[in-house]
Design a protein around this motif. Structure first.
Motif, PDB file in Angstrom:
ATOM      1  N   ASP A 125     -26.958  13.528  23.835  1.00 17.23           N
ATOM      2  CA  ASP A 125     -26.210  12.436  23.575  1.00 17.23           C
ATOM      3  C   ASP A 125     -24.811  12.877  22.987  1.00 17.23           C
ATOM      4  OD1 ASP A 125     -25.027  10.143  22.777  1.00 17.23           O
ATOM      5  OD2 ASP A 125     -26.605   9.363  21.700  1.00 17.23           O
ATOM      6  N   GLU A 126     -23.986  12.395  22.801  1.00 16.90           N
ATOM      7  CA  GLU A 126     -22.714  12.886  22.336  1.00 16.90           C
ATOM      8  C   GLU A 126     -22.691  13.151  20.754  1.00 16.90           C
ATOM      9  OE1 GLU A 126     -19.182  10.247  23.403  1.00 16.90           O
ATOM     10  OE2 GLU A 126     -19.858  10.379  25.493  1.00 16.90           O
ATOM     11  N   VAL A 127     -23.561  12.321  20.043  1.00 17.26           N
ATOM     12  CA  VAL A 127     -23.755  12.754  18.558  1.00 17.26           C
ATOM     13  C   VAL A 127     -24.056  14.207  18.003  1.00 17.26           C
ATOM     14  CG1 VAL A 127     -25.059  11.957  16.607  1.00 17.26           C
ATOM     15  CG2 VAL A 127     -24.716  10.373  18.347  1.00 17.26           C
ATOM     16  N   VAL A 128     -24.565  15.032  19.132  1.00 20.60           N
ATOM     17  CA  VAL A 128     -25.160  16.199  18.678  1.00 20.60           C
ATOM     18  C   VAL A 128     -23.749  17.142  19.143  1.00 20.60           C
ATOM     19  CG1 VAL A 128     -26.517  18.018  19.314  1.00 20.60           C
ATOM     20  CG2 VAL A 128     -27.398  15.759  19.544  1.00 20.60           C
ATOM     21  N   GLY A 129     -22.806  16.701  19.967  1.00 17.37           N
ATOM     22  CA  GLY A 129     -21.635  17.558  20.225  1.00 17.37           C
ATOM     23  C   GLY A 129     -21.694  18.817  20.809  1.00 17.37           C
ATOM     24  N   GLN A 130     -21.575  19.836  20.292  1.00 17.25           N
ATOM     25  CA  GLN A 130     -21.463  20.957  21.038  1.00 17.25           C
ATOM     26  C   GLN A 130     -22.708  21.742  20.832  1.00 17.25           C
ATOM     27  OE1 GLN A 130     -19.213  21.973  23.347  1.00 17.25           O
ATOM     28  NE2 GLN A 130     -18.391  19.895  23.014  1.00 17.25           N
ATOM     29  N   ALA A 131     -23.946  21.209  20.636  1.00 17.77           N
ATOM     30  CA  ALA A 131     -25.224  21.916  20.254  1.00 17.77           C
ATOM     31  C   ALA A 131     -25.678  22.351  21.517  1.00 17.77           C
ATOM     32  CB  ALA A 131     -25.960  21.149  19.618  1.00 17.77           C
ATOM     33  N   ASN A 132     -25.155  23.339  22.157  1.00 16.27           N
ATOM     34  CA  ASN A 132     -25.559  23.855  23.537  1.00 16.27           C
ATOM     35  C   ASN A 132     -25.380  25.335  23.499  1.00 16.27           C
ATOM     36  OD1 ASN A 132     -22.776  24.344  24.129  1.00 16.27           O
ATOM     37  ND2 ASN A 132     -22.583  22.278  25.009  1.00 16.27           N
ATOM     38  N   GLY A 133     -25.934  26.023  24.500  1.00 13.33           N
ATOM     39  CA  GLY A 133     -25.862  27.345  24.549  1.00 13.33           C
ATOM     40  C   GLY A 133     -26.839  28.060  25.300  1.00 13.33           C
ATOM     41  N   VAL A 134     -26.959  29.377  25.410  1.00 13.52           N
ATOM     42  CA  VAL A 134     -27.798  30.042  25.912  1.00 13.52           C
ATOM     43  C   VAL A 134     -28.424  31.164  24.824  1.00 13.52           C
ATOM     44  CG1 VAL A 134     -28.269  32.039  27.639  1.00 13.52           C
ATOM     45  CG2 VAL A 134     -26.667  29.917  28.297  1.00 13.52           C
ATOM     46  N   LEU A 135     -29.814  31.479  24.928  1.00 20.61           N
ATOM     47  CA  LEU A 135     -30.289  32.294  23.997  1.00 20.61           C
ATOM     48  C   LEU A 135     -31.290  33.437  24.787  1.00 20.61           C
ATOM     49  CD1 LEU A 135     -31.347  32.956  21.017  1.00 20.61           C
ATOM     50  CD2 LEU A 135     -33.263  31.683  21.840  1.00 20.61           C
ATOM     51  N   ALA A 149     -20.214  29.952  26.259  1.00 21.04           N
ATOM     52  CA  ALA A 149     -19.058  30.630  27.107  1.00 21.04           C
ATOM     53  C   ALA A 149     -17.607  30.887  26.276  1.00 21.04           C
ATOM     54  CB  ALA A 149     -18.752  29.616  28.339  1.00 21.04           C
ATOM     55  N   HIS A 150     -17.004  31.733  26.521  1.00 24.65           N
ATOM     56  CA  HIS A 150     -15.916  32.057  25.719  1.00 24.65           C
ATOM     57  C   HIS A 150     -15.810  32.248  24.238  1.00 24.65           C
ATOM     58  CE1 HIS A 150     -14.146  31.237  29.679  1.00 24.65           C
ATOM     59  NE2 HIS A 150     -14.732  30.060  29.667  1.00 24.65           N
ATOM     60  N   GLU A 151     -17.081  32.693  23.769  1.00 22.01           N
ATOM     61  CA  GLU A 151     -17.486  32.732  22.510  1.00 22.01           C
ATOM     62  C   GLU A 151     -18.204  33.956  22.222  1.00 22.01           C
ATOM     63  OE1 GLU A 151     -19.092  29.407  20.272  1.00 22.01           O
ATOM     64  OE2 GLU A 151     -17.752  27.960  20.965  1.00 22.01           O
ATOM     65  N   LYS A 152     -17.900  34.780  21.132  1.00 24.97           N
ATOM     66  CA  LYS A 152     -18.648  35.893  20.682  1.00 24.97           C
ATOM     67  C   LYS A 152     -20.195  35.605  20.518  1.00 24.97           C
ATOM     68  CE  LYS A 152     -18.513  39.749  17.479  1.00 24.97           C
ATOM     69  NZ  LYS A 152     -17.921  40.453  16.363  1.00 24.97           N
ATOM     70  N   PRO A 153     -20.867  36.431  21.270  1.00 27.86           N
ATOM     71  CA  PRO A 153     -22.395  36.223  20.690  1.00 27.86           C
ATOM     72  C   PRO A 153     -22.883  36.421  19.629  1.00 27.86           C
ATOM     73  CG  PRO A 153     -22.078  38.082  22.627  1.00 27.86           C
ATOM     74  CD  PRO A 153     -20.789  37.433  22.247  1.00 27.86           C
ATOM     75  N   ALA A 154     -23.930  35.933  19.029  1.00 24.91           N
ATOM     76  CA  ALA A 154     -24.499  36.271  17.685  1.00 24.91           C
ATOM     77  C   ALA A 154     -26.101  36.694  17.976  1.00 24.91           C
ATOM     78  CB  ALA A 154     -24.622  35.196  16.960  1.00 24.91           C
ATOM     79  N   GLY A 155     -26.439  37.893  17.198  1.00 24.93           N
ATOM     80  CA  GLY A 155     -27.786  38.422  17.212  1.00 24.93           C
ATOM     81  C   GLY A 155     -28.558  37.855  16.147  1.00 24.93           C
ATOM     82  N   LEU A 156     -29.800  37.968  16.245  1.00 25.86           N
ATOM     83  CA  LEU A 156     -30.544  37.426  15.444  1.00 25.86           C
ATOM     84  C   LEU A 156     -32.130  38.098  15.412  1.00 25.86           C
ATOM     85  CD1 LEU A 156     -31.731  35.155  13.301  1.00 25.86           C
ATOM     86  CD2 LEU A 156     -32.552  33.819  15.067  1.00 25.86           C
TER      87      LEU A 156
END
Length: 93
Positions: free
Chosen positions: A41-51, A75-82
Protein backbone atom coordinates in the motif's frame (compact mmCIF):
# COMPACT_ATOMS: atom_id res chain seq x y z
CA UNK A 1 12.03 -20.64 -0.87
CA UNK A 2 9.94 -18.34 1.28
CA UNK A 3 7.07 -15.93 0.87
CA UNK A 4 5.78 -13.96 3.85
CA UNK A 5 3.31 -11.13 4.29
CA UNK A 6 3.72 -8.86 7.31
CA UNK A 7 0.11 -7.86 7.96
CA UNK A 8 -0.03 -4.43 9.56
CA UNK A 9 -3.22 -3.00 8.09
CA UNK A 10 -2.41 -0.48 5.36
CA UNK A 11 1.33 -0.80 6.19
CA UNK A 12 1.57 -4.43 5.02
CA UNK A 13 4.74 -5.62 3.25
CA UNK A 14 5.32 -8.75 1.16
CA UNK A 15 8.70 -10.48 1.57
CA UNK A 16 9.88 -13.25 -0.74
CA UNK A 17 13.18 -14.98 -1.28
CA UNK A 18 15.25 -18.08 -1.82
CA UNK A 19 18.19 -19.55 0.02
CA UNK A 20 20.52 -22.51 -0.16
CA UNK A 21 23.02 -24.30 2.03
CA UNK A 22 25.95 -26.48 1.05
CA UNK A 23 27.26 -28.89 3.68
CA UNK A 24 31.06 -28.95 3.75
CA UNK A 25 31.49 -31.20 6.76
CA UNK A 26 29.53 -32.69 9.65
CA UNK A 27 29.88 -29.37 11.50
CA UNK A 28 30.09 -26.70 8.78
CA UNK A 29 27.76 -25.49 5.99
CA UNK A 30 27.89 -22.50 3.64
CA UNK A 31 24.73 -20.36 3.39
CA UNK A 32 23.42 -18.03 0.70
CA UNK A 33 20.16 -16.09 0.45
CA UNK A 34 18.41 -13.45 -1.69
CA UNK A 35 15.22 -11.67 -0.55
CA UNK A 36 12.97 -8.86 -1.76
CA UNK A 37 10.53 -6.56 0.05
CA UNK A 38 7.52 -5.03 -1.71
CA UNK A 39 5.05 -2.62 -0.01
CA UNK A 40 1.39 -3.52 -0.49
CA UNK A 41 0.00 0.00 0.00
CA UNK A 42 1.11 3.60 -0.44
CA UNK A 43 1.17 4.14 3.35
CA UNK A 44 4.44 2.19 3.59
CA UNK A 45 5.99 4.38 0.89
CA UNK A 46 9.49 3.34 -0.12
CA UNK A 47 9.79 0.26 2.12
CA UNK A 48 11.15 -1.87 -0.71
CA UNK A 49 14.48 -3.29 -1.70
CA UNK A 50 16.69 -6.32 -2.12
CA UNK A 51 18.67 -8.19 0.56
CA UNK A 52 21.45 -10.69 -0.10
CA UNK A 53 23.62 -12.60 2.30
CA UNK A 54 26.44 -15.11 2.62
CA UNK A 55 27.47 -16.94 5.75
CA UNK A 56 28.34 -20.15 7.54
CA UNK A 57 26.35 -22.48 9.79
CA UNK A 58 27.97 -24.43 12.59
CA UNK A 59 25.64 -27.20 13.75
CA UNK A 60 25.33 -30.36 15.74
CA UNK A 61 22.44 -32.78 16.26
CA UNK A 62 20.53 -30.34 18.49
CA UNK A 63 22.14 -26.92 18.12
CA UNK A 64 23.01 -24.48 15.36
CA UNK A 65 24.77 -21.12 15.00
CA UNK A 66 24.52 -19.02 11.82
CA UNK A 67 27.06 -16.27 11.17
CA UNK A 68 26.38 -14.17 8.08
CA UNK A 69 26.90 -10.82 6.42
CA UNK A 70 23.78 -9.31 4.82
CA UNK A 71 23.76 -6.47 2.29
CA UNK A 72 20.59 -4.49 1.60
CA UNK A 73 19.97 -1.83 -1.00
CA UNK A 74 17.81 -0.15 -3.57
CA UNK A 75 18.47 1.01 -7.11
CA UNK A 76 20.71 4.11 -7.28
CA UNK A 77 21.52 4.01 -3.55
CA UNK A 78 24.60 2.89 -1.65
CA UNK A 79 24.09 -0.62 -0.17
CA UNK A 80 24.26 -1.11 3.60
CA UNK A 81 25.90 -4.11 5.30
CA UNK A 82 24.64 -5.83 8.43
CA UNK A 83 26.20 -8.66 10.48
CA UNK A 84 23.75 -11.46 11.34
CA UNK A 85 23.98 -13.96 14.22
CA UNK A 86 21.35 -16.60 14.96
CA UNK A 87 21.64 -19.38 17.56
CA UNK A 88 19.13 -22.19 18.00
CA UNK A 89 18.68 -25.26 20.14
CA UNK A 90 16.37 -28.10 19.11
CA UNK A 91 15.08 -30.66 21.55
CA UNK A 92 13.53 -33.92 20.45
CA UNK A 93 10.89 -35.74 22.50
Amino acid sequence: MVSTVALAGPASIWFSGAGASLRLSRLLSLLGEMDTAVPLDEVVGQANGVLGGLGVRLSGARWGVDLAWLVAGKAHEKPAGLPWLVASYRFLP
